[in-house]
Design an enzyme around this catalytic site. Structure first.
Site, mmCIF file in Angstrom:
data_model
loop_
_atom_site.group_PDB
_atom_site.id
_atom_site.type_symbol
_atom_site.label_atom_id
_atom_site.label_comp_id
_atom_site.label_asym_id
_atom_site.label_seq_id
_atom_site.Cartn_x
_atom_site.Cartn_y
_atom_site.Cartn_z
ATOM 1 N N PRO A 135 3.286 44.646 42.621
ATOM 2 C CA PRO A 135 2.966 45.442 41.430
ATOM 3 C C PRO A 135 3.017 46.958 41.630
ATOM 4 O O PRO A 135 2.859 47.700 40.661
ATOM 5 C CB PRO A 135 1.546 45.002 41.112
ATOM 6 C CG PRO A 135 0.968 44.631 42.441
ATOM 7 C CD PRO A 135 2.093 44.065 43.246
ATOM 8 N N GLY A 154 -1.455 49.317 37.099
ATOM 9 C CA GLY A 154 -2.379 48.820 38.115
ATOM 10 C C GLY A 154 -1.820 48.906 39.528
ATOM 11 O O GLY A 154 -0.613 48.823 39.744
ATOM 12 N N LYS A 186 16.357 48.908 33.109
ATOM 13 C CA LYS A 186 16.818 48.457 31.786
ATOM 14 C C LYS A 186 16.294 49.355 30.684
ATOM 15 O O LYS A 186 15.146 49.769 30.697
ATOM 16 C CB LYS A 186 16.310 47.039 31.538
ATOM 17 C CG LYS A 186 16.904 46.049 32.470
ATOM 18 C CD LYS A 186 16.325 44.691 32.141
ATOM 19 C CE LYS A 186 16.540 43.725 33.271
ATOM 20 N NZ LYS A 186 15.480 42.734 33.326
ATOM 21 N N GLY A 217 10.052 43.995 40.232
ATOM 22 C CA GLY A 217 8.609 44.214 40.204
ATOM 23 C C GLY A 217 7.850 42.891 40.196
ATOM 24 O O GLY A 217 8.316 41.901 39.629
ATOM 25 N N GLY A 218 6.687 42.873 40.844
ATOM 26 C CA GLY A 218 5.836 41.675 40.833
ATOM 27 C C GLY A 218 6.507 40.503 41.502
ATOM 28 O O GLY A 218 7.058 40.623 42.603
ATOM 29 N N ASP A 219 6.467 39.356 40.829
ATOM 30 C CA ASP A 219 7.133 38.154 41.328
ATOM 31 C C ASP A 219 8.433 37.961 40.539
ATOM 32 O O ASP A 219 8.444 38.102 39.321
ATOM 33 C CB ASP A 219 6.214 36.940 41.112
ATOM 34 C CG ASP A 219 6.882 35.676 41.610
ATOM 35 O OD1 ASP A 219 6.748 35.378 42.810
ATOM 36 O OD2 ASP A 219 7.584 35.021 40.820
ATOM 37 N N THR A 262 2.209 38.947 41.975
ATOM 38 C CA THR A 262 2.433 39.278 40.568
ATOM 39 C C THR A 262 1.379 40.234 40.011
ATOM 40 O O THR A 262 0.198 40.157 40.372
ATOM 41 C CB THR A 262 2.477 37.999 39.705
ATOM 42 O OG1 THR A 262 2.643 38.394 38.336
ATOM 43 C CG2 THR A 262 1.216 37.161 39.814
ATOM 44 N N MET A 317 3.776 42.460 29.171
ATOM 45 C CA MET A 317 4.695 43.067 28.185
ATOM 46 C C MET A 317 4.080 43.060 26.786
ATOM 47 O O MET A 317 4.773 42.815 25.808
ATOM 48 C CB MET A 317 6.026 42.304 28.172
ATOM 49 C CG MET A 317 6.767 42.403 29.484
ATOM 50 S SD MET A 317 8.351 41.561 29.456
ATOM 51 C CE MET A 317 7.855 39.873 29.706
ATOM 52 N N ASP A 353 15.141 47.809 39.680
ATOM 53 C CA ASP A 353 14.916 48.361 38.344
ATOM 54 C C ASP A 353 13.606 49.111 38.246
ATOM 55 O O ASP A 353 12.928 49.345 39.251
ATOM 56 C CB ASP A 353 15.090 47.301 37.260
ATOM 57 C CG ASP A 353 14.325 46.049 37.553
ATOM 58 O OD1 ASP A 353 13.167 46.185 37.968
ATOM 59 O OD2 ASP A 353 14.892 44.951 37.390
HETATM 60 N N1 SAH Z 1 7.630 39.905 37.353
HETATM 61 C C1 SAH Z 1 6.601 40.820 37.004
HETATM 62 C C2 SAH Z 1 6.392 40.923 35.517
HETATM 63 C C3 SAH Z 1 7.587 41.432 34.776
HETATM 64 S S1 SAH Z 1 7.295 41.626 33.090
HETATM 65 C C4 SAH Z 1 5.303 40.450 37.733
HETATM 66 O O1 SAH Z 1 5.209 39.370 38.304
HETATM 67 O O2 SAH Z 1 4.388 41.291 37.761
HETATM 68 C C5 SAH Z 1 6.787 43.300 33.023
HETATM 69 C C6 SAH Z 1 5.318 43.409 32.696
HETATM 70 O O3 SAH Z 1 4.539 43.219 33.872
HETATM 71 C C7 SAH Z 1 4.878 44.736 32.173
HETATM 72 O O4 SAH Z 1 5.164 44.877 30.799
HETATM 73 C C8 SAH Z 1 3.399 44.675 32.426
HETATM 74 O O5 SAH Z 1 2.769 43.861 31.469
HETATM 75 C C9 SAH Z 1 3.349 43.938 33.743
HETATM 76 N N2 SAH Z 1 3.249 44.854 34.893
HETATM 77 C C10 SAH Z 1 4.073 44.944 35.930
HETATM 78 N N3 SAH Z 1 3.629 45.840 36.837
HETATM 79 C C11 SAH Z 1 2.476 46.317 36.344
HETATM 80 C C12 SAH Z 1 1.511 47.255 36.810
HETATM 81 N N4 SAH Z 1 1.663 47.891 37.978
HETATM 82 N N5 SAH Z 1 0.433 47.497 36.048
HETATM 83 C C13 SAH Z 1 0.264 46.876 34.886
HETATM 84 N N6 SAH Z 1 1.134 45.986 34.397
HETATM 85 C C14 SAH Z 1 2.221 45.702 35.115
#
Ligand code: SAH
Length: 586
Positions: free
Chosen positions: A12, A202, A57, A88-90, A118, A173, A35
């Site tokens: 994240p 976060g 994007k 980002g995230g997973d 995530t 999102m 991205d």
């Molecule tokens: N694959 C990602 C999510 C992608 S969708 C995951 O697992 O985290 C993108 C959404 O993830 C954003 O609109 C937001 O809701 C959330 N997100 C990703 N990083 C974030 C962060 N650092 N703080 C808050 N929300 C985050």
């Protein structure tokens, strides 16, 4: 030969939440496709040798873009390259990871998936919200708040089912549709005072949270100006946030700090700042490049007062090392050899130690240096020497060039007047080991070895080093100083992080400088494009500097400055903490 694709979750934001496997794969990447959601701290880990493809994007253009990303991954793999698709995230949680694998699978391209931490769980955790808790909830649901246009999948969210589940609801999102999410849940029968939170950016220094009820959250979030990316959490667990919050209690929480040291030195400072809760952007502003012995046309430092005259720095480097070689291969150090070697070798940076020693050890052994005593400007340089098995004979009381020059000059004068008396032990070496060093080298203090000739001092360091050092050393009288440029400092800038843009947008709270040359490198980074090469107003940059020279350079560039009490990493980190304190009298 076919390449391979790794679909890697970057976590994240906080780089500590990037997995070990992700890091290993990234370090071996030839191409990195990334991205907008990948955090700066993780981006800074991308190897310099990798080609970068930014597929950040733009909203409204998703389908086209996604197609292009899929094709890019295929093309790069077909070209035989190791491709990392960093997300980002997973990568599989609302990350379109599945879509990106389809084309690869169809074409028989090998791939691996490296899951990531995530945001759905990590962002609540960094805000003190456990997503489940036995007293409140027995399930957790992750929902996308983004609705896909013109698609069969654009089904309405089944709010009734969500409310009935009684679980914690996590919307990703969802910031722009927060009012409709809240209305949907209330219409479906959710209690109006159900705790709810929106958690922005976060795990990064930009982390913010608004905790309210499902009835008031949209309004409160709008008032606070919360924007994407943010996670929305709905459920009783949100009531724990203020009690369990921890991230903002760290001394450097919410601070984004730019560290500009050369790459090989950067990690220690950055690690300490991170431990205190800062987000640290590691962007070396300079790099040290050895002056190649066989490169012609390089000139000396201009401070090389007696020994070399018009000689080039590069040929001087060869001669000096040759001098050592002759000495080392001679039988017993006698008059002839003694005339060639320096009485003092003075190092002013860890880079200088590393570059000198690497050149020296290419043909020689560390024991061949035993005819000279060794001075280090400070703790970091002394530590670099220890890595080659050398303890510094002398370290000044204050770690800067002027003090080094003055105190070493004093020592040389003192030894000259003391004649045959025992010398005082220098700092950084105790009397016993000094005696041992004496026995090893068969030499005593400067007075004995020089026998009436000038004291020879060799300073292998950067081109255009601090002139105060030489000036102060000359005060010792009857010295022969060789100010030898063995490396150059070149300015550099990050290929992946737009430091200038971050600084101008006020994203960076502090810039940490460990030398005047990093300050100048930073100023070079801040210059505009070729058509507008002016350095912008830097009065908004808060610079934490390691010592006086560095501070003077930052002051001259118009920055607001703080200075470490002593030129050491601990004190530098301490100065950052002091500079963050609003009560601070600076
Ligand atoms: N694959 C990602 C999510 C992608 S969708 C995951 O697992 O985290 C993108 C959404 O993830 C954003 O609109 C937001 O809701 C959330 N997100 C990703 N990083 C974030 C962060 N650092 N703080 C808050 N929300 C985050």
């Amino acid at each position: 030969m076919k390449g391979k694709v790794w679909l890697v979750g970057a976590g994240p934001g906080d780089r500590g939440l990037f997995t070990l496997k992700g890091l290993e794969v990234l370090q071996n990447a030839e191409v990195v496709v990334y991205d907008a959601l990948v955090g700066d701290e993780v981006l800074a880990l991308v190897p310099e040798s990798a080609d970068l493809i930014n597929v950040g994007k733009r909203a409204g253009n998703h389908l086209m873009e996604q197609d292009r990303i899929n094709r890019t991954l295929l093309e790069q793999a077909l070209a035989g390259r190791r491709v990392v698709r960093l997300k980002g995230g997973d990568p599989f949680l609302f990350g379109r990871g599945g879509e990106e694998l389809e084309l690869l699978a169809e074409n028989g391209i090998p791939y691996e998936v490296v899951p990531g931490v995530t945001s759905a769980f990590a962002v609540p955790a960094y805000n003190g919200i456990p997503v489940t808790h036995r007293d409140f909830t027995s399930s957790v649901h992750i929902i996308t708040g983004h609705r896909r246009k013109n698609s069969e999948n654009s089904k309405r969210i089944d709010y009734e089912a969500l409310v009935r589940s009684g679980g914690t609801l996590i919307f990703l999102m969802g910031v722009s549709s927060l009012p409709s999410i809240a209305a949907g849940l209330l219409e479906a029968g959710m209690e109006p005072d159900m705790p709810a939170a929106v958690l922005e950016r976060g795990t990064t220094s930009g982390q913010r949270r608004v905790v309210a009820t499902i009835s008031t959250l949209a309004e409160e979030a709008a008032r606070a100006g919360i924007g994407a990316p943010a996670v929305i959490v709905v459920g009783r667990v949100c009531a724990l946030a203020d009690r369990f919050a921890w991230a903002e209690n760290r001394p450097l929480a919410g601070k984004k700090i730019l560290v500009t040291r050369p790459k090989e030195l950067i990690s220690e400072t950055a690690a300490r700042l991170r431990r205190l809760g800062a987000e640290v952007l590691e962007c070396p502003a300079i790099e040290t490049v050895p002056i190649e012995p066989d490169t012609s046309g390089l000139t000396g430092t201009g401070q090389d007062t007696r020994a070399f005259g018009a000689e080039t720095a590069s040929s001087a480097a060869v001669n000096i090392l040759e001098g050592y070689f002759e000495h080392a291969s001679g039988p017993v150090p006698g008059q002839k050899e003694a005339a060639k070697r320096p009485d003092w070798l003075v190092f002013t940076s860890p880079a200088g130690v590393r570059i000198f020693m690497e050149a020296f050890l290419e043909h020689r052994d560390v024991r061949d240096l035993c005819g000279s005593r060794i001075a280090a400007i400070g703790g970091g340089t002394a530590k670099a020497l220890r890595q080659y098995g050398i303890r510094a004979d002398f370290v000044p009381s204050v770690y800067d060039g002027e003090t080094l020059g003055r105190e070493l000059a004093q020592k040389i004068r003192q030894e000259r007047t003391q004649g045959g008396q025992a010398e005082k032990p220098g700092q950084g070496i105790d009397a016993a080991s000094k005696q041992a060093a004496h026995d090893r080298s068969g030499r005593a203090g400067t007075h004995e070895i020089c026998g009436g000739r000038p004291v020879r001092i060799l300073i292998p360091r950067a081109a255009a080093g601090n002139p105060d050092l030489v000036r102060e050393l000359e005060q010792a009288g009857d010295v022969e100083i060789r100010d030898l440029a063995i490396y150059e400092t070149k300015y550099r800038t990050s290929g992946i992080i737009d430091v200038r843009d971050e600084v101008l947008r006020g994203e960076i709270d502090f810039a940490v400088f460990t030398s005047a040359s990093t300050v100048r490198g930073f100023c070079a980074m801040m210059k505009g494009a070729e058509n507008d090469p002016a350095v912008p107003d830097l009065s908004g940059v808060r610079a934490v500097c390691i010592g006086r020279q560095t501070k003077a350079a930052a002051d001259a560039a118009g920055m607001r400055t703080w200075m470490a009490r002593r030129a050491a990493i601990d004190d530098l980190v301490d100065a950052v903490v002091r500079a963050c304190d609003p009560e601070n009298p600076f």
